[in-house]
Design an enzyme around this catalytic site. Sequence first.
Site, PDB file in Angstrom:
ATOM      1  CB  THR A 131      -0.956   0.057   1.055  1.00  8.98           C
ATOM      2  OG1 THR A 131      -1.410   1.187   1.418  1.00  8.98           O
ATOM      3  CG2 THR A 131      -0.229  -0.256   2.346  1.00  8.98           C
ATOM      4  CG  ASP A 132      -1.271   4.866  -0.862  1.00  8.33           C
ATOM      5  OD1 ASP A 132      -1.753   4.308   0.148  1.00  8.33           O
ATOM      6  OD2 ASP A 132      -1.861   5.933  -1.592  1.00  8.33           O
ATOM      7  CD  GLU A 133      -3.203   3.553   4.536  1.00 11.49           C
ATOM      8  OE1 GLU A 133      -2.918   3.541   5.591  1.00 11.49           O
ATOM      9  OE2 GLU A 133      -4.268   3.437   4.024  1.00 11.49           O
ATOM     10  CE1 TYR A 157      -3.386  -2.697   5.761  1.00 10.85           C
ATOM     11  CE2 TYR A 157      -3.191  -0.220   5.338  1.00 10.85           C
ATOM     12  CZ  TYR A 157      -3.134  -1.558   4.766  1.00 10.85           C
ATOM     13  OH  TYR A 157      -3.315  -1.797   3.500  1.00 10.85           O
ATOM     14  CE  LYS A 161      -0.230  -4.783   2.847  1.00 12.86           C
ATOM     15  NZ  LYS A 161      -0.460  -5.857   2.282  1.00 12.86           N
TER      16      LYS A 161
HETATM   17  P1  NAD Z   1      -9.860  -7.258   2.375  1.00 16.53           P
HETATM   18  O1  NAD Z   1      -9.828  -6.932   3.607  1.00 16.53           O
HETATM   19  O2  NAD Z   1     -11.025  -6.999   1.589  1.00 16.53           O
HETATM   20  O3  NAD Z   1      -9.505  -8.591   1.995  1.00 16.53           O
HETATM   21  C1  NAD Z   1      -8.685  -9.476   2.654  1.00 16.53           C
HETATM   22  C2  NAD Z   1      -8.479 -10.957   2.411  1.00 16.53           C
HETATM   23  O4  NAD Z   1      -7.535 -11.664   3.010  1.00 16.53           O
HETATM   24  C3  NAD Z   1     -10.045 -11.411   2.898  1.00 16.53           C
HETATM   25  O5  NAD Z   1     -10.438 -12.287   2.182  1.00 16.53           O
HETATM   26  C4  NAD Z   1      -9.562 -12.293   4.424  1.00 16.53           C
HETATM   27  O6  NAD Z   1     -10.292 -13.383   4.460  1.00 16.53           O
HETATM   28  C5  NAD Z   1      -8.128 -12.619   3.866  1.00 16.53           C
HETATM   29  N1  NAD Z   1      -7.338 -13.037   4.926  1.00 16.53           N
HETATM   30  C6  NAD Z   1      -7.118 -11.964   6.063  1.00 16.53           C
HETATM   31  N2  NAD Z   1      -6.225 -12.866   7.075  1.00 16.53           N
HETATM   32  C7  NAD Z   1      -5.886 -14.003   6.333  1.00 16.53           C
HETATM   33  C8  NAD Z   1      -5.160 -15.154   7.070  1.00 16.53           C
HETATM   34  N3  NAD Z   1      -4.567 -15.026   8.353  1.00 16.53           N
HETATM   35  N4  NAD Z   1      -4.947 -16.134   6.262  1.00 16.53           N
HETATM   36  C9  NAD Z   1      -5.524 -16.101   4.827  1.00 16.53           C
HETATM   37  N5  NAD Z   1      -6.385 -15.259   4.436  1.00 16.53           N
HETATM   38  C10 NAD Z   1      -6.558 -14.175   5.194  1.00 16.53           C
HETATM   39  O7  NAD Z   1      -8.618  -6.497   1.508  1.00 16.53           O
HETATM   40  P2  NAD Z   1      -8.342  -5.693   0.307  1.00 16.53           P
HETATM   41  O8  NAD Z   1      -8.893  -4.309   0.479  1.00 16.53           O
HETATM   42  O9  NAD Z   1      -8.868  -6.219  -1.004  1.00 16.53           O
HETATM   43  O10 NAD Z   1      -6.830  -5.418   0.180  1.00 16.53           O
HETATM   44  C11 NAD Z   1      -6.092  -6.569  -0.408  1.00 16.53           C
HETATM   45  C12 NAD Z   1      -4.523  -6.076  -0.387  1.00 16.53           C
HETATM   46  O11 NAD Z   1      -4.283  -5.117  -0.859  1.00 16.53           O
HETATM   47  C13 NAD Z   1      -3.905  -6.248   1.127  1.00 16.53           C
HETATM   48  O12 NAD Z   1      -2.889  -6.634   1.370  1.00 16.53           O
HETATM   49  C14 NAD Z   1      -4.022  -4.663   1.468  1.00 16.53           C
HETATM   50  O13 NAD Z   1      -3.117  -4.040   2.226  1.00 16.53           O
HETATM   51  C15 NAD Z   1      -3.734  -4.162  -0.306  1.00 16.53           C
HETATM   52  N6  NAD Z   1      -4.141  -2.893  -0.605  1.00 16.53           N
HETATM   53  C16 NAD Z   1      -5.531  -2.542  -0.417  1.00 16.53           C
HETATM   54  C17 NAD Z   1      -5.618  -1.368  -0.777  1.00 16.53           C
HETATM   55  C18 NAD Z   1      -7.238  -0.649  -0.716  1.00 16.53           C
HETATM   56  O14 NAD Z   1      -7.799   0.372  -1.142  1.00 16.53           O
HETATM   57  N7  NAD Z   1      -8.243  -1.641  -0.414  1.00 16.53           N
HETATM   58  C19 NAD Z   1      -5.045  -0.254  -1.304  1.00 16.53           C
HETATM   59  C20 NAD Z   1      -3.622  -0.746  -1.466  1.00 16.53           C
HETATM   60  C21 NAD Z   1      -3.057  -1.891  -0.959  1.00 16.53           C
HETATM   61  O1  TDX Z   2     -16.325   6.498   8.421  1.00 13.42           O
HETATM   62  C1  TDX Z   2     -15.008   6.948   7.675  1.00 13.42           C
HETATM   63  N1  TDX Z   2     -15.184   8.434   7.573  1.00 13.42           N
HETATM   64  C2  TDX Z   2     -14.188   9.161   7.069  1.00 13.42           C
HETATM   65  O2  TDX Z   2     -13.894  10.340   7.157  1.00 13.42           O
HETATM   66  C3  TDX Z   2     -14.242   6.206   7.116  1.00 13.42           C
HETATM   67  C4  TDX Z   2     -14.268   4.599   6.897  1.00 13.42           C
HETATM   68  C5  TDX Z   2     -13.092   6.848   6.579  1.00 13.42           C
HETATM   69  N2  TDX Z   2     -13.205   8.380   6.451  1.00 13.42           N
HETATM   70  C6  TDX Z   2     -11.869   8.679   5.900  1.00 13.42           C
HETATM   71  C7  TDX Z   2     -10.427   8.235   6.441  1.00 13.42           C
HETATM   72  C8  TDX Z   2      -9.652   8.496   5.115  1.00 13.42           C
HETATM   73  O3  TDX Z   2      -9.155   9.727   5.179  1.00 13.42           O
HETATM   74  O4  TDX Z   2     -12.016   8.407   4.371  1.00 13.42           O
HETATM   75  C9  TDX Z   2     -10.556   8.221   4.181  1.00 13.42           C
HETATM   76  C10 TDX Z   2     -10.518   6.769   3.495  1.00 13.42           C
HETATM   77  O5  TDX Z   2     -10.896   6.155   4.419  1.00 13.42           O
HETATM   78  P1  TDX Z   2     -10.873   4.371   4.536  1.00 13.42           P
HETATM   79  O6  TDX Z   2     -11.680   4.020   3.501  1.00 13.42           O
HETATM   80  O7  TDX Z   2     -10.726   3.759   5.795  1.00 13.42           O
HETATM   81  O8  TDX Z   2      -9.157   3.978   3.574  1.00 13.42           O
HETATM   82  P2  TDX Z   2      -7.805   4.609   4.110  1.00 13.42           P
HETATM   83  O9  TDX Z   2      -7.600   4.684   5.506  1.00 13.42           O
HETATM   84  O10 TDX Z   2      -7.451   5.889   3.399  1.00 13.42           O
HETATM   85  O11 TDX Z   2      -7.036   3.081   3.656  1.00 13.42           O
HETATM   86  C11 TDX Z   2      -7.175   2.566   2.486  1.00 13.42           C
HETATM   87  O12 TDX Z   2      -6.428   2.744   1.422  1.00 13.42           O
HETATM   88  C12 TDX Z   2      -5.202   2.234   1.233  1.00 13.42           C
HETATM   89  C13 TDX Z   2      -7.466   0.909   2.654  1.00 13.42           C
HETATM   90  O13 TDX Z   2      -8.129   0.545   3.644  1.00 13.42           O
HETATM   91  C14 TDX Z   2      -6.291   0.188   2.906  1.00 13.42           C
HETATM   92  O14 TDX Z   2      -6.443  -1.073   2.804  1.00 13.42           O
HETATM   93  C15 TDX Z   2      -5.066   0.710   1.684  1.00 13.42           C
HETATM   94  O15 TDX Z   2      -3.868   0.181   1.950  1.00 13.42           O
END
Ligand code: NAD
Ligand code: TDX
Length: 354
Positions: A131-133, A157, A161
């Site tokens: 992730t970019d975080e 988190y 990562k």
């Molecule tokens: P998500 O939370 O929707 O899905 C995570 C999946 O991992 C789920 O299906 C869960 O059951 C599985 N999982 C969790 N713990 C596990 C374990 N111990 N063993 C096996 N499976 C397990 O997540 P997402 O948003 O799809 O993100 C996927 C990946 O991409 C993550 O690594 C996250 O850090 C990265 N990522 C997410 C975002 C975003 O915006 N969502 C952005 C950048 C990177």
């Molecule tokens: O209820 C809310 N109110 C609010 O203001 C929630 C859930 C979020 N927010 C804000 C927090 C953030 O500035 O909105 C923005 C986006 O929040 P999230 O959807 O929780 O995402 P963020 O914290 O930015 O992280 C996401 O992007 C990077 C994903 O959850 C991560 O998995 C990914 O790595």
Amino acid sequence: MQRNILITGGAGFIGSHVVRLFVNKYPNYQIYNLDELTYAGNLANLKDIEQKPNYHFIKADIIDFESILNIFREKQICGVIHLAAESHVDRSIKDPFTFAKTNVLGTLSLLQASKICWENNKDTRFYHISTDEVYGALEMNTDLFTEETKYSPHSPYSASKASSDHFVRAFYDTYELNTVISNCSNNYGPYQFPEKLIPLFINNIVNEKPLPVYGKGENVRDWLFVEDHARAIDLIFHKGQTGETYNIGGSNEWKNIDLIKELIKITDELLHRPKGYSEKLIIYVTDRAGHDLRYAIDSTKLQRELGWQPQQDFQTNLRLTVEWYLQNSDWLNNVTSGEYLNYYKTMYNEIYEN
Ligand code: NAD
Ligand code: TDX
């Protein structure tokens, strides 16, 4: 050429899009979706491809090293796309241990199994999705995160990562494991668990529930459509340089409050409500602890070296996303009952008590 690919976290949001893309695009690959099915994992995300002959599901915990090693040996895994993780920042603030276990120890377990099983096999690849975080937070209107930006994670988190990224690089440096990493910005699209901003707010607008904006809503995120991320993952898995990192982003920065108003506009219109009707649902709540001000990605390297470009524009994909949630109320209702309801009642006691 037949390849046996393990995709971890394939029942989650991004993972399900990656599994779907690989199963459909590469019929000669055997795709093993390994997922523990935590609250975020949902096999309903893959209904349309579960009968395909090259798709296989394995329920397993990535932390369980012995099981992972057996799976690698039994299925002769030669490629890993690792997405399984705990992924929600707010949950990490409440329970950092689970994040360290899954994101750090789980990644280490997969790396170690790969190292043991791939010693004499050159045609292998371990692709870690990050992730970019990990880069921390940017000031307003300044630079973008590049692959050279120093790591500076702020939440449990992002710290977990960042730690997993370091382990992946250590396995490349120490054991010459064929690794590649990508760091992506915020994703949105169908099948996202409605604890994240966009699906949570769509669901709350539909149900006329409060929209809890953290702080002043001034934080900025760079939004990318999930299918663009999946296509980038396909490119990087096949063409990325070993040991390299690629940033993936939408070049699409939005202040939270502006994005929320845009979401309200689209959702109200699709629900045939008067213009601006749901703006009254916005409430400003206590800010997230350690809330990163701004994320923004420079994905020039990926564009220049591998020719990736996001397809379509944000307005089109955001509308498509809202339409998907409106048309898939069963999916939404299934995931917003049980454990989820209890979690949200604890998180926002005062907001949801009525
Ligand atoms: P998500 O939370 O929707 O899905 C995570 C999946 O991992 C789920 O299906 C869960 O059951 C599985 N999982 C969790 N713990 C596990 C374990 N111990 N063993 C096996 N499976 C397990 O997540 P997402 O948003 O799809 O993100 C996927 C990946 O991409 C993550 O690594 C996250 O850090 C990265 N990522 C997410 C975002 C975003 O915006 N969502 C952005 C950048 C990177
Ligand atoms: O209820 C809310 N109110 C609010 O203001 C929630 C859930 C979020 N927010 C804000 C927090 C953030 O500035 O909105 C923005 C986006 O929040 P999230 O959807 O929780 O995402 P963020 O914290 O930015 O992280 C996401 O992007 C990077 C994903 O959850 C991560 O998995 C990914 O790595």
